[in-house]
Design a protein around this motif. Structure first.
Motif, PDB file in Angstrom:
ATOM      1  N   SER A  60       0.831  -1.207   0.000  1.00  0.00           N
ATOM      2  CA  SER A  60       0.000   0.000   0.000  1.00  0.00           C
ATOM      3  C   SER A  60       0.865   1.257   0.000  1.00  0.00           C
ATOM      4  O   SER A  60       0.575   2.239  -0.695  1.00  0.00           O
ATOM      5  N   ILE A  61       1.940   1.236   0.780  1.00  0.00           N
ATOM      6  CA  ILE A  61       2.877   2.354   0.827  1.00  0.00           C
ATOM      7  C   ILE A  61       3.502   2.565  -0.553  1.00  0.00           C
ATOM      8  O   ILE A  61       3.609   3.692  -1.044  1.00  0.00           O
ATOM      9  N   PHE A  62       3.891   1.480  -1.200  1.00  0.00           N
ATOM     10  CA  PHE A  62       4.466   1.540  -2.538  1.00  0.00           C
ATOM     11  C   PHE A  62       3.483   2.168  -3.531  1.00  0.00           C
ATOM     12  O   PHE A  62       3.849   3.054  -4.312  1.00  0.00           O
ATOM     13  N   LEU A  63       2.231   1.731  -3.507  1.00  0.00           N
ATOM     14  CA  LEU A  63       1.223   2.257  -4.432  1.00  0.00           C
ATOM     15  C   LEU A  63       1.008   3.754  -4.220  1.00  0.00           C
ATOM     16  O   LEU A  63       0.894   4.519  -5.184  1.00  0.00           O
ATOM     17  N   ALA A  64       0.956   4.173  -2.956  1.00  0.00           N
ATOM     18  CA  ALA A  64       0.750   5.593  -2.655  1.00  0.00           C
ATOM     19  C   ALA A  64       1.932   6.430  -3.113  1.00  0.00           C
ATOM     20  O   ALA A  64       1.772   7.490  -3.730  1.00  0.00           O
ATOM     21  N   LYS A  65       3.137   5.965  -2.837  1.00  0.00           N
ATOM     22  CA  LYS A  65       4.330   6.730  -3.181  1.00  0.00           C
ATOM     23  C   LYS A  65       4.586   6.781  -4.680  1.00  0.00           C
ATOM     24  O   LYS A  65       4.944   7.830  -5.237  1.00  0.00           O
ATOM     25  N   GLU A  66       4.416   5.651  -5.344  1.00  0.00           N
ATOM     26  CA  GLU A  66       4.800   5.560  -6.750  1.00  0.00           C
ATOM     27  C   GLU A  66       3.735   6.072  -7.711  1.00  0.00           C
ATOM     28  O   GLU A  66       4.058   6.519  -8.812  1.00  0.00           O
ATOM     29  N   PHE A  67       2.457   6.031  -7.297  1.00  0.00           N
ATOM     30  CA  PHE A  67       1.389   6.367  -8.237  1.00  0.00           C
ATOM     31  C   PHE A  67       0.455   7.476  -7.748  1.00  0.00           C
ATOM     32  O   PHE A  67      -0.428   7.900  -8.482  1.00  0.00           O
ATOM     33  N   GLY A  68       0.619   7.917  -6.508  1.00  0.00           N
ATOM     34  CA  GLY A  68      -0.206   9.005  -6.006  1.00  0.00           C
ATOM     35  C   GLY A  68      -1.663   8.642  -5.809  1.00  0.00           C
ATOM     36  O   GLY A  68      -2.526   9.521  -5.770  1.00  0.00           O
ATOM     37  N   VAL A  69      -1.946   7.351  -5.647  1.00  0.00           N
ATOM     38  CA  VAL A  69      -3.323   6.903  -5.431  1.00  0.00           C
ATOM     39  C   VAL A  69      -3.634   6.881  -3.936  1.00  0.00           C
ATOM     40  O   VAL A  69      -2.730   6.901  -3.094  1.00  0.00           O
ATOM     41  N   ALA A  85       1.168   2.363  12.025  1.00  0.00           N
ATOM     42  CA  ALA A  85       2.483   2.823  12.478  1.00  0.00           C
ATOM     43  C   ALA A  85       3.488   2.786  11.329  1.00  0.00           C
ATOM     44  O   ALA A  85       4.288   3.714  11.150  1.00  0.00           O
ATOM     45  N   ARG A  86       3.449   1.712  10.526  1.00  0.00           N
ATOM     46  CA  ARG A  86       4.350   1.628   9.369  1.00  0.00           C
ATOM     47  C   ARG A  86       4.007   2.689   8.328  1.00  0.00           C
ATOM     48  O   ARG A  86       4.885   3.290   7.708  1.00  0.00           O
ATOM     49  N   ILE A  87       2.716   2.894   8.125  1.00  0.00           N
ATOM     50  CA  ILE A  87       2.251   3.886   7.151  1.00  0.00           C
ATOM     51  C   ILE A  87       2.721   5.284   7.555  1.00  0.00           C
ATOM     52  O   ILE A  87       3.203   6.059   6.727  1.00  0.00           O
ATOM     53  N   CYS A  88       2.591   5.609   8.844  1.00  0.00           N
ATOM     54  CA  CYS A  88       3.032   6.919   9.340  1.00  0.00           C
ATOM     55  C   CYS A  88       4.539   7.075   9.216  1.00  0.00           C
ATOM     56  O   CYS A  88       5.040   8.146   8.843  1.00  0.00           O
ATOM     57  N   ALA A  89       5.278   6.015   9.527  1.00  0.00           N
ATOM     58  CA  ALA A  89       6.733   6.062   9.435  1.00  0.00           C
ATOM     59  C   ALA A  89       7.192   6.328   8.003  1.00  0.00           C
ATOM     60  O   ALA A  89       8.244   6.939   7.782  1.00  0.00           O
ATOM     61  N   ALA A  90       6.362   5.880   7.040  1.00  0.00           N
ATOM     62  CA  ALA A  90       6.685   6.101   5.629  1.00  0.00           C
ATOM     63  C   ALA A  90       6.144   7.425   5.114  1.00  0.00           C
ATOM     64  O   ALA A  90       6.360   7.775   3.946  1.00  0.00           O
ATOM     65  N   GLY A  91       5.440   8.177   5.971  1.00  0.00           N
ATOM     66  CA  GLY A  91       4.902   9.467   5.576  1.00  0.00           C
ATOM     67  C   GLY A  91       3.697   9.380   4.655  1.00  0.00           C
ATOM     68  O   GLY A  91       3.438  10.306   3.881  1.00  0.00           O
ATOM     69  N   CYS A  92       2.943   8.292   4.745  1.00  0.00           N
ATOM     70  CA  CYS A  92       1.818   8.069   3.828  1.00  0.00           C
ATOM     71  C   CYS A  92       0.459   8.103   4.522  1.00  0.00           C
ATOM     72  O   CYS A  92      -0.533   7.606   3.979  1.00  0.00           O
ATOM     73  N   GLN A  93       0.391   8.666   5.713  1.00  0.00           N
ATOM     74  CA  GLN A  93      -0.855   8.614   6.479  1.00  0.00           C
ATOM     75  C   GLN A  93      -2.007   9.380   5.827  1.00  0.00           C
ATOM     76  O   GLN A  93      -3.178   9.132   6.161  1.00  0.00           O
ATOM     77  N   GLN A  94      -1.722  10.287   4.898  1.00  0.00           N
ATOM     78  CA  GLN A  94      -2.789  11.008   4.206  1.00  0.00           C
ATOM     79  C   GLN A  94      -3.312  10.234   3.002  1.00  0.00           C
ATOM     80  O   GLN A  94      -4.348  10.592   2.446  1.00  0.00           O
ATOM     81  N   GLN A  95      -2.607   9.179   2.607  1.00  0.00           N
ATOM     82  CA  GLN A  95      -2.979   8.445   1.401  1.00  0.00           C
ATOM     83  C   GLN A  95      -3.330   6.985   1.634  1.00  0.00           C
ATOM     84  O   GLN A  95      -3.922   6.357   0.756  1.00  0.00           O
ATOM     85  N   VAL A  96      -2.956   6.427   2.785  1.00  0.00           N
ATOM     86  CA  VAL A  96      -3.188   5.004   3.033  1.00  0.00           C
ATOM     87  C   VAL A  96      -4.026   4.835   4.288  1.00  0.00           C
ATOM     88  O   VAL A  96      -3.658   5.324   5.359  1.00  0.00           O
ATOM     89  N   ILE A  97      -5.162   4.127   4.151  1.00  0.00           N
ATOM     90  CA  ILE A  97      -6.091   3.903   5.260  1.00  0.00           C
ATOM     91  C   ILE A  97      -6.063   2.423   5.628  1.00  0.00           C
ATOM     92  O   ILE A  97      -6.466   1.568   4.833  1.00  0.00           O
ATOM     93  N   PRO A  98      -5.555   2.071   6.821  1.00  0.00           N
ATOM     94  CA  PRO A  98      -5.492   0.662   7.216  1.00  0.00           C
ATOM     95  C   PRO A  98      -6.813   0.173   7.793  1.00  0.00           C
ATOM     96  O   PRO A  98      -7.534   0.921   8.463  1.00  0.00           O
TER      97      PRO A  98
END
Length: 261
Positions: A60-69, A85-98
């Protein structure tokens, strides 16, 4: 394995820390499979994507970072809090909903997603002939369902067709694995998707070598890595299957409604 090989075939996945990927993959390197899959998937910024069976959410982190989805990271077995916690550490909390949810009891509106992506998980529930009609309920017409997973190069119809190297573990780990053509027929007969891609993963041999190497590196026992290392005839491979949702709705399945009958 030569890093240059991986960088050439998987330029996006190779940018991620290999130790981080190894630690958070549930089997083979999930980002390799995902990058191969997304080469044939028209993802655009702002799309809503369901990452089903996301494991520890690095896909999910990869998809958010690489494609902006925007990604809904759904898994039944992994804590949503741990994934967050992993999503936040990757800076993707605005794009990935667990979310913790069963693949057969999803809490989404119909026709909500532009794409449903399932990496290394679909074989566990998707062999049910009613599953594609169920998951298509959440996919917009013209949206894509895309899976990447393990496959056989020849279909096993009877136990006497099981290769010798698989006989010990076949009925525990492999009986639900099929060929690419088997999966294509399963999807096509519903009329709910137009199959656009049904083929071996780009770099499937690299995926195999990386899987074996990762488990040797960690000195861990894994039945899939074991089988891959014993498979001298390339009987086991990895595949991708992408279907574009048609406008047909009459056969859409509702597991909840079925369970109440």
């Amino acid at each position: 394995m030569a890093a240059q090989q991986l960088q050439h075939v998987f330029p996006k996945a190779s940018r991620y820390d290999p130790e981080w990927v190894r630690r958070h993959s549930m089997g083979e390197n999930v980002l390799l499979n995902l990058e191969s899959l997304t080469k044939d998937l028209p993802l655009k910024p702002g799309m809503r994507v369901l990452d089903l069976g996301c494991g520890k959410a690095i896909s999910s982190i990869f998809l958010a970072k690489e494609f902006g989805v925007t990604v809904w990271a759904v898994d039944e077995a992994i804590s949503a809090s741990d994934n967050y916690a992993r999503i936040c550490a990757a800076g993707c909390q605005q794009q990935v909903i667990p979310l913790e949810a069963d693949a057969r009891a999803l809490p989404f509106a119909e026709e909500y997603f532009d794409a449903v992506i399932v990496v290394d998980s679909y074989t566990y529930f998707g062999t049910d002939e009613k599953y594609l009609p169920y998951i298509c309920r959440f996919l917009k017409p013209e949206g894509r369902i895309a899976i990447a997973d393990v496959c056989f190069t020849s279909e096993i119809e009877t136990l006497d067709q099981v290769p010798a190297f698989l006989q010990q573990d076949y009925q525990h780990y492999w009986y639900f694995i099929h060929t690419i053509s088997w999966w294509r027929k399963l999807w096509e007969k519903t009329g709910l998707v137009q199959v656009e891609v049904a083929q071996a993963l780009d770099g499937a041999e690299l995926v195999r070598k990386q899987y074996i190497q990762d488990f040797e590196h960690q000195h861990k026992q894994d039945p899939f890595a074991k089988a891959l290392s014993l498979d001298k005839q390339q009987f086991i491979s990895f595949f991708k299957l992408i279907g574009r949702r048609t406008g047909k709705t009459i056969y859409l399945q509702d597991y909840k409604a079925e369970s109440k009958k």
